[in-house]
Design an enzyme around this catalytic site. Structure first.
Site, PDB file in Angstrom:
ATOM      1  N   SER A 179       0.848  -1.191   0.000  1.00 30.03           N
ATOM      2  CA  SER A 179       0.000   0.000   0.000  1.00 30.03           C
ATOM      3  C   SER A 179       0.891   1.251   0.000  1.00 30.03           C
ATOM      4  O   SER A 179       1.693   1.418  -0.923  1.00 30.03           O
ATOM      5  CB  SER A 179      -0.928  -0.039   1.217  1.00 30.03           C
TER       6      SER A 179
ATOM      7  N   ASP B 205     -17.385 -15.905 -12.108  1.00 31.67           N
ATOM      8  CA  ASP B 205     -16.468 -16.849 -11.475  1.00 31.67           C
ATOM      9  C   ASP B 205     -15.979 -17.909 -12.472  1.00 31.67           C
ATOM     10  O   ASP B 205     -14.787 -18.218 -12.551  1.00 31.67           O
ATOM     11  CB  ASP B 205     -17.205 -17.492 -10.276  1.00 31.67           C
TER      12      ASP B 205
ATOM     13  N   ASP C 157      -8.811  -5.998  -4.652  1.00 34.58           N
ATOM     14  CA  ASP C 157      -8.335  -4.932  -3.763  1.00 34.58           C
ATOM     15  C   ASP C 157      -9.446  -3.894  -3.616  1.00 34.58           C
ATOM     16  O   ASP C 157      -9.836  -3.257  -4.594  1.00 34.58           O
ATOM     17  CB  ASP C 157      -7.059  -4.312  -4.353  1.00 34.58           C
TER      18      ASP C 157
ATOM     19  N   VAL D  14     -13.006 -22.509 -13.867  1.00 30.04           N
ATOM     20  CA  VAL D  14     -13.144 -23.181 -12.586  1.00 30.04           C
ATOM     21  C   VAL D  14     -14.017 -22.335 -11.657  1.00 30.04           C
ATOM     22  O   VAL D  14     -13.877 -21.111 -11.599  1.00 30.04           O
ATOM     23  CB  VAL D  14     -11.759 -23.480 -11.942  1.00 30.04           C
TER      24      VAL D  14
ATOM     25  N   ASP E 112     -14.547 -21.315  -8.255  1.00 28.73           N
ATOM     26  CA  ASP E 112     -13.849 -21.327  -6.969  1.00 28.73           C
ATOM     27  C   ASP E 112     -14.231 -20.131  -6.108  1.00 28.73           C
ATOM     28  O   ASP E 112     -13.563 -19.822  -5.124  1.00 28.73           O
ATOM     29  CB  ASP E 112     -12.329 -21.370  -7.191  1.00 28.73           C
TER      30      ASP E 112
ATOM     31  N   ASP F  92     -13.034 -18.389 -16.077  1.00 32.20           N
ATOM     32  CA  ASP F  92     -11.668 -18.921 -16.171  1.00 32.20           C
ATOM     33  C   ASP F  92     -11.648 -20.446 -16.160  1.00 32.20           C
ATOM     34  O   ASP F  92     -10.580 -21.051 -16.080  1.00 32.20           O
ATOM     35  CB  ASP F  92     -10.815 -18.380 -15.012  1.00 32.20           C
TER      36      ASP F  92
ATOM     37  N   HIS G 240      -6.951  -5.894  -0.230  1.00 29.30           N
ATOM     38  CA  HIS G 240      -5.860  -4.931  -0.119  1.00 29.30           C
ATOM     39  C   HIS G 240      -4.796  -5.441   0.860  1.00 29.30           C
ATOM     40  O   HIS G 240      -5.008  -5.420   2.076  1.00 29.30           O
ATOM     41  CB  HIS G 240      -6.399  -3.578   0.329  1.00 29.30           C
TER      42      HIS G 240
ATOM     43  N   VAL H 156     -14.039 -17.011  -6.801  1.00 26.39           N
ATOM     44  CA  VAL H 156     -13.345 -15.754  -7.095  1.00 26.39           C
ATOM     45  C   VAL H 156     -13.283 -15.541  -8.605  1.00 26.39           C
ATOM     46  O   VAL H 156     -13.334 -16.491  -9.389  1.00 26.39           O
ATOM     47  CB  VAL H 156     -11.914 -15.702  -6.497  1.00 26.39           C
TER      48      VAL H 156
HETATM   49  C1  LIG Z   1     -13.955  -6.902   2.145  1.00 27.11           C
HETATM   50  O1  LIG Z   1     -12.874  -7.469   1.456  1.00 27.11           O
HETATM   51  C2  LIG Z   1     -11.667  -7.522   2.171  1.00 27.11           C
HETATM   52  C3  LIG Z   1     -10.633  -8.079   1.250  1.00 27.11           C
HETATM   53  O2  LIG Z   1     -11.120  -9.152   0.525  1.00 27.11           O
HETATM   54  C4  LIG Z   1     -11.839  -8.349   3.414  1.00 27.11           C
HETATM   55  O3  LIG Z   1     -10.651  -8.352   4.164  1.00 27.11           O
HETATM   56  C5  LIG Z   1     -12.952  -7.769   4.252  1.00 27.11           C
HETATM   57  O4  LIG Z   1     -13.177  -8.580   5.359  1.00 27.11           O
HETATM   58  C6  LIG Z   1     -14.222  -7.653   3.436  1.00 27.11           C
HETATM   59  N1  LIG Z   1     -15.210  -6.962   4.215  1.00 27.11           N
HETATM   60  C7  LIG Z   1     -16.440  -7.400   4.313  1.00 27.11           C
HETATM   61  C8  LIG Z   1     -17.355  -6.585   5.160  1.00 27.11           C
HETATM   62  O5  LIG Z   1     -16.831  -8.392   3.741  1.00 27.11           O
END
Ligand SMILES: *[C@@H]1O[C@H](CO)[C@@H](O)[C@H](O)[C@H]1NC(C)=O
Ligand SMILES: *[C@@H]1O[C@H](CO)[C@@H](O)[C@H](O)[C@H]1NC(C)=O
Ligand SMILES: *[C@@H]1O[C@H](CO)[C@@H](O)[C@H](O)[C@H]1NC(C)=O
Ligand SMILES: *[C@@H]1O[C@H](CO)[C@@H](O)[C@H](O)[C@H]1NC(C)=O
Ligand SMILES: *[C@@H]1O[C@H](CO)[C@@H](O)[C@H](O)[C@H]1NC(C)=O
Ligand SMILES: *[C@@H]1O[C@H](CO)[C@@H](O)[C@H](O)[C@H]1NC(C)=O
Ligand SMILES: *[C@@H]1O[C@H](CO)[C@@H](O)[C@H](O)[C@H]1NC(C)=O
Length: 543
Positions: free
Chosen positions: A184, A251, A407, A256, A258, A254, A443, A260
């Site tokens: 950061s 999701d 992020d 798969v 998963d 790609d 992040h 994300v």
């Molecule tokens: C939002 O995303 C961040 C990074 O993925 C994570 O650390 C955080 O817990 C999340 N916050 C909520 C409220 O889901």
């Protein structure tokens, strides 16, 4: 890389056989330490046996107070010199408006690093350094340019020059290698060294870097501005519904499922496509209507800031990233949409130069000025966007950046853009600088995706052994001292080797999706990470 700049008299006169006795830990040992442009006010040195509360962590703790004559500042540099030294120096970066994360020193000292961090002349004891209001202004309308320069880069270089001298004086021995490590703000600081002081570090770990400071910080304000202008505060449930719908839609792109999104740049999901319908909110299991206004706002957040004339000022949040960072929930009795504190503080203190400036003054017409003014006034100080890294390359430096693709604060598209500009200047950028993108990672940490496990070790192997990293090992827990097989945040426990950009990690089609062996690195021919580039105004080109 030779430490060209620094070779103090203290080292030259040091005896060959050196005891690491803590008796060397006295302030007067460091009387010859200096850095050009500084005046040392005070040095203190004392031995601590359980530094940071860690057992067997005996260090010589050195604190140097200094000023830049005429600047009216008092900067503190903090060093920890472990009695059991690995012959490396590590500079430690900060976060938010903190120039150095002092709490990271004990852990790194325990690993054997002589390490240092600076406060750049402002308070870093606050838990979350999200505001600059206690140091940014000398008076209303008068920015403290000296402290800004300290934060941007001056104090980092001073800390490093002095830190190397302190280290070599204490041990009576040359430092083998020096490393910068930060995420950061710390990532931006890493790029600062590569750009401005290429001789300072042999290896730089610059994660989720806050570079293009005057582009991304104004863009962080956009979710607040839209909600405020539209007169609508998107609810936590509406954000959650949009987030989950985007992940559901993209999701699998790609190959798969998963949880994300890896193929981000080809994910064009629109919140408007689910607007006006009932959806289940996973936060409270209630069925709520996802309003058209919420959909409009979320689509604008994903699109990124745009002017009335259709000029796109910067990137938006990636789909699959939660909105908790840039559209935080109101707290402490506040109502309505809230801005992210760091960008709010920047805008008030450094642009309005008025700590009580009301951000609700920003509308679609004047909001673009935040970026224009920010760039005009501060790009040469803290923009940190120069892609000309030839000096760093020529000095033999090596650098690694990793950036989470979910992020929630710093748009990873900016890092990709930067890398490609470095590549325009140095086609063999991979020879000294590599980037790794982490799908589903937030992040610096957090998120469902696999997070780099020990990137500093990967960097060291590159610097010290010439082993250029093809991949960055990652696992879906941040700290590996626990149980890697644990299920984290409802995501799957997994390992994956992140690939060096522009390669992406692709599922082989068979095998356990949680195993790193089920993926291979492939050139990104399908544009998973192919985001738009910028035009001559620094705006995003419409495709
Ligand atoms: C939002 O995303 C961040 C990074 O993925 C994570 O650390 C955080 O817990 C999340 N916050 C909520 C409220 O889901
Ligand atoms: C210098 O540091 C020492 C140790 O922290 C402290 O006792 C002393 O007061 C300081 N001196 C000045 C002039 O700040
Ligand atoms: C630094 O911040 C802490 C926590 O916010 C506060 O208690 C302290 O008074 C501040 N110190 C200075 C010198 O401003
Ligand atoms: C460290 O202390 C030892 C004696 O305890 C001494 O021989 C050595 O020269 C000292 N090193 C430096 C760099 O002063
Ligand atoms: C929602 O429902 C699921 C499944 O019925 C349950 O596991 C979960 O605890 C519920 N969550 C809340 C916030 O009520
Ligand atoms: C500072 O901001 C406040 C709140 O927006 C405003 O009332 C005040 O006039 C501003 N001060 C100056 C000097 O512009
Ligand atoms: C460098 O290589 C040596 C010999 O293979 C190995 O012992 C050492 O751990 C490597 N260093 C790093 C930082 O990977």
């Amino acid at each position: 890389m030779a430490h060209k700049i620094f070779l103090s008299a203290a080292i030259a006169s040091a005896t060959a056989s050196v005891s690491l006795a803590s008796s060397n830990c006295t302030a007067s040992s460091f009387n010859d330490v200096e850095a050009f442009g500084t005046k040392i006010l005070n040095i203190s040195a004392n031995t601590v046996s359980e530094y940071g509360g860690l057992p067997n962590n005996e260090v010589c703790q050195v604190t140097i107070s200094l000023t830049h004559p005429g600047a009216g500042d008092v900067v503190k540099n903090y060093y920890a010199l472990p009695l059991s030294w690995n012959e490396r120096f590590q500079g430690i970066g900060g976060g938010g408006f903190a120039a150095g994360d002092l709490q990271d020193l004990p852990g790194q000292a325990a690993l054997g690093y002589a390490c240092g961090a600076t406060d750049a002349g402002h308070n870093t004891t606050a838990d979350f350094p999200s505001s600059a209001s206690d140091w940014a202004l000398r008076a209303p309308g008068v920015v403290n340019q000296e402290l800004l320069l300290n934060f941007a880069r001056r104090s980092l270089h001073d800390m490093t020059v002095m830190g190397k001298a302190v280290t070599e004086t204490f041990y009576g021995k040359s430092i083998q290698n020096s490393y910068w490590s930060g995420c950061s703000t710390g990532g931006r600081q890493g790029l600062t060294f590569a750009q401005y002081h290429p001789e300072d570090y042999d290896g730089i770990l610059a994660a989720a870097p806050a570079i293009q400071w005057n582009d991304f910080l104004p863009a962080e304000l956009w979710p607040y501005v839209i909600q405020n202008v539209e007169g609508y505060t998107v609810s936590a449930c509406e954000f959650e519904i949009a987030l989950n719908a985007a992940i559901h839609a993209c999701d699998g792109l790609d190959g798969v499922h998963d949880g994300v999104i890896s193929a981000l740049a080809i994910c064009n999901f629109k919140a408007s496509s689910i607007a006006g319908k009932l959806h289940r909110c996973t936060l409270n299991n209630e069925t709520v209507e996802f309003s058209r206004t919420a959909a409009k706002i979320i689509d604008m957040i994903w699109e990124g800031p745009i002017t009335g004339q259709g000029e796109r000022l910067w990137f938006g949040l990636t789909r699959g990233t939660n909105f908790s960072g840039l559209a935080p929930e109101a707290k402490d009795g506040a109502e309505g949409p809230q801005p992210f504190e760091i960008t709010a503080s920047w805008t008030k203190s450094f642009l309005a130069k008025n700590a009580s400036y009301d951000l609700a003054n920003l509308d679609y017409d004047n909001y673009p000025n935040v970026r224009t003014e920010s760039k005009l006034q501060y790009d040469s100080i803290i923009g940190t966007a120069s892609p000309d890294l030839r000096r760093f390359r020529d000095d033999g430096g090596k650098m690694i950046t990793w950036h989470g693709l979910a992020d929630q604060l710093i748009f990873p598209q900016g890092s990709i853009y930067y890398y490609n500009r470095v590549k325009d200047i140095i086609p063999d950028v991979q020879g000294f600088y590599r980037q790794f993108y982490a799908p589903g990672v937030g992040h610096c940490r957090g998120g469902l995706g696999p997070i780099p496990v020990d990137p500093l070790l990967t960097l060291r192997a590159w610097v010290e052994n010439g082993t250029a990293p093809e991949t960055l090992p990652a696992a879906s827990v941040y700290e590996l001292n626990g149980d890697v097989s644990a299920v984290v945040d409802g995501g799957i426990a997994r390992r994956q080797n992140l690939c060096a950009y522009p390669e992406v990690s692709e599922y082989k089609g068979t095998g356990d999706p949680a195993s790193a062996n089920s993926y291979r690195c492939k050139l990104d021919t399908r544009g998973w990470l192919e985001f738009p580039t910028l035009d001559q105004y620094g705006n995003i080109k419409n495709q």
